[in-house]
Design an enzyme around this catalytic site. Structure first.
Site: not given
Ligand code: NAP
Length: 244
Positions: A152, A156
């Protein structure tokens, strides 16, 4: 900040941070396209209820030809794409000693190659328009590293490198490319973390709490607005002071 008349494509926009970004940009007046593996119709309906045009296109960001087809569909419906948010992301955590090849490959495929595929699929259109905004959702982990997240963190960090390079290559075409690096944000992704891990991280966040998806969405809304026209190649941390 008004985004009236703008068309925004958000990957992984059905839920979590991506959904918050979609709602925030819609509230500013943008038409929204969600690109996701499975489109949640409730999200599209929620967006439409805000009085903007919204549609979902199904594709996996890991598959270039399906992304290309999705972009063609968007252009058939809207003729332009003004804003692209590479938000789709996954985690497959494991200590490096135990990390399987599949865990490495799948995270790099979604988080890094996925953004490459989407940028590739839209770049000709953005160049033609001589205008556009790309925001890549990175992570503090790409700046700091994190135990159990070699895949990861590398994805990033790579995304930050991609952001800076595209910012340089696209600047003369009036296309701004930036990254937002969230810290710990309350979503399904972080809900999975054990309580002791959460406690440990909270101790290292000067703000003393996790952030909300709306905190991230507000930063994205600024970066894709005309108010940010002279900002490119930057990583904006939304992390309560965790990385500074
Ligand atoms: P999440 O709730 O797991 O949502 C991820 C989204 O990405 C879901 O809609 C998922 O769709 C979609 N996705 C996954 N694989 C995909 C693919 N191959 N093609 C198209 N869509 C895909 O994650 P989140 O926490 O909202 O995170 C969103 C972004 O923020 C990510 O890039 C994550 O790395 C980043 N981020 C998050 C955090 C945190 O604390 N949450 C911190 C830093 C960065 P499905 O429903 O089909 O799985």
């Amino acid at each position: 900040m008004s985004l009236k008349g703008k068309i925004a494509l958000i990957t992984g926009g059905s839920r979590g941070i991506g959904k918050s970004i979609a709602l925030r940009l819609a509230k500013a007046g943008a038409s929204i396209v969600i690109l996701d593996r499975v489109i949640q119709n409730e999200t599209v309906e929620e967006l439409q209820s805000l009085g903007v045009k919204a549609m979902g296109v199904e594709a996996s960001v890991t598959d270039f030809s399906s992304v290309e087809k999705a972009v063609e569909k968007v252009l058939e419906s809207f003729s332009t794409i003004d804003i692209v948010v590479n938000n789709a992301g996954i985690t497959r955590d494991n200590l490096f000693l135990r990390m399987k090849q599949e865990e490495w490959d799948s995270v790099i495929a979604v988080n890094l190659t996925g953004a490459f595929n989407v940028c590739k699929a839209v770049n000709r259109q953005l160049f033609k328009q001589r205008a556009g905004k790309i925001v890549n959702i990175a992570s503090v982990v790409g700046q700091m590293g994190n135990i159990g997240q070699a895949n990861y963190a590398a994805s990033k960090a790579g995304l930050i490198g991609l952001t800076k390079t595209l910012a340089r290559e696209f600047a003369a075409r009036n296309i701004q490319v930036n990254a937002v690096a969230p810290g710990f944000i309350n979503t399904e992704m972080t809900a999975k973390l054990p309580a002791d891990v959460k406690e440990y991280f909270i101790k290292n966040i000067p703000a003393g709490t996790f952030g909300s998806p709306e905190d991230v969405a507000n930063a994205v809304a600024f970066l894709v607005s005309d108010e940010a026209n002279y900002i490119t190649g930057q990583v904006i941390n939304v992390d309560g002071g965790m990385f500074m």
